[in-house]
Design a protein around this motif. Structure first.
Motif, PDB file in Angstrom:
ATOM      1  N   ALA A   1      20.108  61.764  40.769  1.00 48.97           N
ATOM      2  CA  ALA A   1      18.695  61.698  41.373  1.00 48.97           C
ATOM      3  C   ALA A   1      18.281  62.725  42.206  1.00 48.97           C
ATOM      4  CB  ALA A   1      18.879  60.476  42.380  1.00 48.97           C
ATOM      5  N   SER A   2      19.455  63.719  42.624  1.00 42.44           N
ATOM      6  CA  SER A   2      18.892  64.861  43.521  1.00 42.44           C
ATOM      7  C   SER A   2      19.135  66.154  42.452  1.00 42.44           C
ATOM      8  CB  SER A   2      19.791  64.737  44.516  1.00 42.44           C
ATOM      9  OG  SER A   2      21.324  64.921  44.258  1.00 42.44           O
ATOM     10  N   ASN A   3      19.336  66.030  41.135  1.00 40.11           N
ATOM     11  CA  ASN A   3      19.247  67.244  40.387  1.00 40.11           C
ATOM     12  C   ASN A   3      17.909  67.789  40.126  1.00 40.11           C
ATOM     13  OD1 ASN A   3      20.786  68.863  38.881  1.00 40.11           O
ATOM     14  ND2 ASN A   3      20.837  67.491  37.068  1.00 40.11           N
ATOM     15  N   GLY A   4      17.783  68.938  40.124  1.00 39.10           N
ATOM     16  CA  GLY A   4      16.633  69.725  40.282  1.00 39.10           C
ATOM     17  C   GLY A   4      15.954  69.973  41.707  1.00 39.10           C
ATOM     18  N   TYR A   5      16.616  69.709  42.538  1.00 39.02           N
ATOM     19  CA  TYR A   5      16.255  70.144  43.996  1.00 39.02           C
ATOM     20  C   TYR A   5      17.470  71.082  44.406  1.00 39.02           C
ATOM     21  CZ  TYR A   5      13.247  65.939  44.195  1.00 39.02           C
ATOM     22  OH  TYR A   5      12.141  65.288  43.903  1.00 39.02           O
ATOM     23  N   ASP A   6      17.167  71.767  45.372  1.00 38.28           N
ATOM     24  CA  ASP A   6      18.184  72.928  45.782  1.00 38.28           C
ATOM     25  C   ASP A   6      18.740  72.072  46.967  1.00 38.28           C
ATOM     26  OD1 ASP A   6      19.494  75.010  46.468  1.00 38.28           O
ATOM     27  OD2 ASP A   6      17.836  76.188  47.493  1.00 38.28           O
ATOM     28  N   ILE A   7      19.730  71.596  46.716  1.00 35.53           N
ATOM     29  CA  ILE A   7      20.811  70.672  47.773  1.00 35.53           C
ATOM     30  C   ILE A   7      21.678  71.756  48.480  1.00 35.53           C
ATOM     31  CG2 ILE A   7      22.123  68.745  48.143  1.00 35.53           C
ATOM     32  CD1 ILE A   7      19.390  68.054  47.078  1.00 35.53           C
ATOM     33  N   ARG A   8      21.167  71.856  49.335  1.00 38.32           N
ATOM     34  CA  ARG A   8      22.129  72.786  50.323  1.00 38.32           C
ATOM     35  C   ARG A   8      23.184  72.233  51.195  1.00 38.32           C
ATOM     36  NH1 ARG A   8      18.914  77.638  50.334  1.00 38.32           N
ATOM     37  NH2 ARG A   8      20.887  78.637  50.926  1.00 38.32           N
ATOM     38  N   TYR A   9      22.879  71.123  51.621  1.00 36.16           N
ATOM     39  CA  TYR A   9      23.847  70.410  52.573  1.00 36.16           C
ATOM     40  C   TYR A   9      24.377  69.328  51.708  1.00 36.16           C
ATOM     41  CZ  TYR A   9      22.522  72.392  57.188  1.00 36.16           C
ATOM     42  OH  TYR A   9      22.347  73.235  58.097  1.00 36.16           O
TER      43      TYR A   9
ATOM     44  N   VAL B   1      14.008  58.298  65.192  1.00 40.49           N
ATOM     45  CA  VAL B   1      14.756  58.578  63.786  1.00 40.49           C
ATOM     46  C   VAL B   1      16.153  59.187  64.249  1.00 40.49           C
ATOM     47  CG1 VAL B   1      13.958  61.277  64.192  1.00 40.49           C
ATOM     48  CG2 VAL B   1      14.600  60.512  62.056  1.00 40.49           C
ATOM     49  N   ASN B   2      17.195  59.133  63.456  1.00 39.83           N
ATOM     50  CA  ASN B   2      18.330  59.470  63.764  1.00 39.83           C
ATOM     51  C   ASN B   2      18.519  61.173  64.046  1.00 39.83           C
ATOM     52  OD1 ASN B   2      19.419  57.021  63.304  1.00 39.83           O
ATOM     53  ND2 ASN B   2      20.166  57.175  61.358  1.00 39.83           N
ATOM     54  N   MET B   3      19.024  61.405  65.145  1.00 34.25           N
ATOM     55  CA  MET B   3      19.364  62.858  65.352  1.00 34.25           C
ATOM     56  C   MET B   3      20.658  63.444  65.377  1.00 34.25           C
ATOM     57  SD  MET B   3      16.130  63.410  66.565  1.00 34.25           S
ATOM     58  CE  MET B   3      16.282  64.900  67.167  1.00 34.25           C
ATOM     59  N   ASN B   4      20.792  64.445  64.622  1.00 34.70           N
ATOM     60  CA  ASN B   4      22.078  65.346  64.149  1.00 34.70           C
ATOM     61  C   ASN B   4      22.259  66.693  64.810  1.00 34.70           C
ATOM     62  OD1 ASN B   4      23.115  63.084  62.197  1.00 34.70           O
ATOM     63  ND2 ASN B   4      20.968  63.165  62.047  1.00 34.70           N
ATOM     64  N   ILE B   5      23.329  66.939  64.785  1.00 33.68           N
ATOM     65  CA  ILE B   5      24.173  68.160  65.107  1.00 33.68           C
ATOM     66  C   ILE B   5      24.830  68.620  63.880  1.00 33.68           C
ATOM     67  CG2 ILE B   5      25.547  69.801  66.376  1.00 33.68           C
ATOM     68  CD1 ILE B   5      24.386  68.535  68.856  1.00 33.68           C
ATOM     69  N   SER B   6      24.772  69.841  63.462  1.00 36.81           N
ATOM     70  CA  SER B   6      25.662  70.488  62.428  1.00 36.81           C
ATOM     71  C   SER B   6      26.392  71.490  63.066  1.00 36.81           C
ATOM     72  CB  SER B   6      24.999  70.888  61.057  1.00 36.81           C
ATOM     73  OG  SER B   6      25.879  71.338  60.228  1.00 36.81           O
ATOM     74  N   PHE B   7      27.707  71.651  62.993  1.00 33.75           N
ATOM     75  CA  PHE B   7      28.490  72.866  63.516  1.00 33.75           C
ATOM     76  C   PHE B   7      28.578  73.779  62.398  1.00 33.75           C
ATOM     77  CE2 PHE B   7      29.537  68.939  65.827  1.00 33.75           C
ATOM     78  CZ  PHE B   7      29.289  69.276  67.257  1.00 33.75           C
ATOM     79  N   VAL B   8      28.091  73.550  61.195  1.00 34.25           N
ATOM     80  CA  VAL B   8      28.591  74.367  60.155  1.00 34.25           C
ATOM     81  C   VAL B   8      26.860  74.520  59.348  1.00 34.25           C
ATOM     82  CG1 VAL B   8      29.353  74.405  57.962  1.00 34.25           C
ATOM     83  CG2 VAL B   8      30.682  73.540  59.491  1.00 34.25           C
ATOM     84  N   ASN B   9      26.703  76.101  59.110  1.00 32.47           N
ATOM     85  CA  ASN B   9      25.434  76.147  58.351  1.00 32.47           C
ATOM     86  C   ASN B   9      25.675  76.161  56.786  1.00 32.47           C
ATOM     87  OD1 ASN B   9      23.170  77.079  57.595  1.00 32.47           O
ATOM     88  ND2 ASN B   9      22.989  78.964  58.830  1.00 32.47           N
ATOM     89  N   TYR B  10      25.628  74.706  56.484  1.00 31.60           N
ATOM     90  CA  TYR B  10      25.978  74.718  54.983  1.00 31.60           C
ATOM     91  C   TYR B  10      24.741  75.562  54.192  1.00 31.60           C
ATOM     92  CZ  TYR B  10      28.882  70.791  56.054  1.00 31.60           C
ATOM     93  OH  TYR B  10      29.806  69.841  56.552  1.00 31.60           O
ATOM     94  N   ALA B  11      23.616  75.621  54.527  1.00 30.68           N
ATOM     95  CA  ALA B  11      22.800  76.569  53.879  1.00 30.68           C
ATOM     96  C   ALA B  11      23.025  77.654  53.373  1.00 30.68           C
ATOM     97  CB  ALA B  11      21.315  76.671  54.474  1.00 30.68           C
ATOM     98  N   GLU B  12      24.097  78.535  54.363  1.00 28.81           N
ATOM     99  CA  GLU B  12      24.404  80.011  54.100  1.00 28.81           C
ATOM    100  C   GLU B  12      25.747  80.028  53.508  1.00 28.81           C
ATOM    101  OE1 GLU B  12      23.874  81.970  57.690  1.00 28.81           O
ATOM    102  OE2 GLU B  12      21.876  81.750  57.769  1.00 28.81           O
ATOM    103  N   ARG B  13      26.396  78.678  52.997  1.00 29.30           N
ATOM    104  CA  ARG B  13      27.731  78.714  52.588  1.00 29.30           C
ATOM    105  C   ARG B  13      27.707  79.089  51.087  1.00 29.30           C
ATOM    106  NH1 ARG B  13      31.946  73.699  54.242  1.00 29.30           N
ATOM    107  NH2 ARG B  13      32.360  74.645  56.177  1.00 29.30           N
TER     108      ARG B  13
END
Length: 461
Positions: free
Chosen positions: A274-282, A449-461
């Motif tokens: 379903a998510s194929n075709g999008y740039d899934i960074r996370y 809305v649900n609020m989140n923190i990411s301790f990892v920058n997945y977009a730059e992995r």
């Protein structure tokens, strides 16, 4: 006399010849009969194998060229049924219950027959994390963690040395900045995000990004709590397109109710396709949630069985070259999973942040919430901090630049109130993302809305 003997010998030879011929005919008949039966048996076995293959098609794992537009989401289920987001509408009643699953009767019976006195009896699982003594005060230490069992009662679980611990220091490193919680230490700078589903309605992702949000995790689908049907989130495509267009990195999650490895593979395949075709960074996330009402098809699973299913999902996602992750509440992670089986997989923790009263007040004000009753009435020890930031807190808004360091030295633990003796979360094991609130508000989204923190920058992995 000689002629008579010759006639007798000739007769004997004739008899032997007839016997041999009859034997040969009989042998040929038996061989033909055996060959015929063997062919019929082979045909029957082949037919049976084909029937089995047709009835239980193997789910293949591998590279997929499917994109979301190829999936006929809207015609895949019985149109006579009315679907809601997570299950059939008629799967539930309106009776409110705790956010825990009901105990399965078979598990109750199995546990009641056991001689074990562990707290597994409370949650209906075979988790090895449980410890119990007659005096619960003996367990209120840094070697155990207090959670809520499936029956809504508190339980103490041993903190295992064999599971990797997190190294976050929330005292003095947790920051409240312009309506958002942030983590800032010498080696970690958090990124702020939200996770969304169709419940959020129309979203202006440009405003969301301008409000300080760095990433978005979008619900792609869910499996019904009782029906077992996978149901697409009807806002997924719009959300994915909108977030990407606004320049926001995205990930996806699927609310799982898988009860077998085959269903886990199916859910992983579905989320990836379903998510194929999008740039899934996370990450592509398996979301493990309890039914908010009624029973769940996963109630009967043990911790070990559930963990094997989750692992199969993660393994399948990895085959596609995507990053898997596991989302669950603190109580669920500790009481319903065998974390030793899930080593190496990223955890997205869901746990309401424990904050000092003055930060709670600012958070409620900045997020336009009405949950004042959740705040402690005794906050005298926070008076100096509150007064020192009163001028900025009075004018706090999304457009302000107010920043408050959150320190345990400013936190008042009053035994008469239901307060925590820690800042942030006390979940001991490693996690890479943290949903710290389900009541946040962000420009561009109406409602909470649900609020989140990411301790990892997945977009730059």
């Amino acid at each position: 006399m000689l002629n008579r003997n010759d006639d007798q010998n000739e007769a004997k030879r004739m008899v032997l010849f007839c016997i041999a011929a009859a034997s040969m005919v009989l042998l040929l008949f038996l061989v033909a009969l055996y060959s015929h039966d063997s062919k019929n048996t082979s045909k029957h076995v082949a037919k049976k194998e084909n029937q089995i293959k047709n009835e239980e098609p193997e789910i293949e794992i591998g590279k997929s060229n499917i994109v979301s537009s190829d999936l006929d989401f809207w015609d895949m289920y019985d149109k006579r049924k009315t679907y809601v987001d997570d299950a059939y509408e008629d799967d539930f009643d309106d009776t409110p219950v705790r956010n825990t699953t009901k105990l399965n009767s078979s598990i109750k019976e199995r546990k009641s027959s056991s001689s074990s006195s562990s707290l597994d009896d409370l949650d209906g699982n075979d988790s090895m994390y449980t410890s119990k003594t007659k005096d619960e005060s003996d367990l209120d230490d840094d070697k155990h963690i207090k959670v809520i069992g499936a029956d809504g009662m508190p339980a103490f679980y041993e903190i295992l040395d064999t599971v990797k611990k997190n190294k976050y220091v929330f005292n003095n490193n947790l920051i409240y900045d312009n309506g958002l919680l942030k983590y800032s230490s010498s080696d970690i700078k958090s990124l702020e995000g939200i996770d969304i589903s169709s419940y959020q309605g129309n979203i202006d992702f440009t405003k969301v990004k301008d409000a300080g949000i760095d990433f978005v995790i979008i619900k792609v689908a869910s499996r019904g709590y009782e029906s077992g049907q996978i149901n697409i989130d009807n806002r997924f495509v719009d959300y994915a397109n909108g977030a990407v267009a606004a320049g926001l990195p995205i990930g996806v999650y699927i609310s799982s109710q898988a009860i077998t490895d085959v269903e886990a593979v199916e859910e992983a395949n579905y989320a990836v396709a379903a998510s194929n075709g999008y740039d899934i960074r996370y990450p592509v996330v398996i979301d493990l949630t309890n039914a908010t009402s009624g029973k769940s098809r996963t109630d009967r699973l043990t911790s070990s069985e559930r963990s094997d299913i989750v692992k199969k999902f993660c393994e399948t996602v990895e085959v596609y070259g995507r990053k898997p992750a596991i989302r669950a509440s603190k109580d669920f992670l500790i009481t319903k999973l065998d974390l030793e089986k899930l080593k190496g997989y990223d955890i997205w923790l869901e746990d309401e942040a424990a904050l000092p009263d003055y930060i709670k007040m600012l958070y409620v004000k900045d997020n336009d919430l009405e949950d004042e009753d959740s705040l402690s009435s005794d906050s005298s020890s926070n008076s100096n901090l509150k007064s020192s930031s009163s001028s900025s807190s009075d004018s706090s808004s999304r457009s302000s630049s107010q920043t408050n360091k959150i320190s345990s030295s400013a936190y008042n633990k009053d035994e008469s109130d239901e307060q925590f003796d820690y800042i942030g979360t006390n979940y001991p094991y490693d996690f890479t993302m943290w949903q710290y609130s389900e009541k946040g508000t962000i420009n561009g989204i109406e409602g909470s809305v649900n609020m989140n923190i990411s301790f990892v920058n997945y977009a730059e992995r």
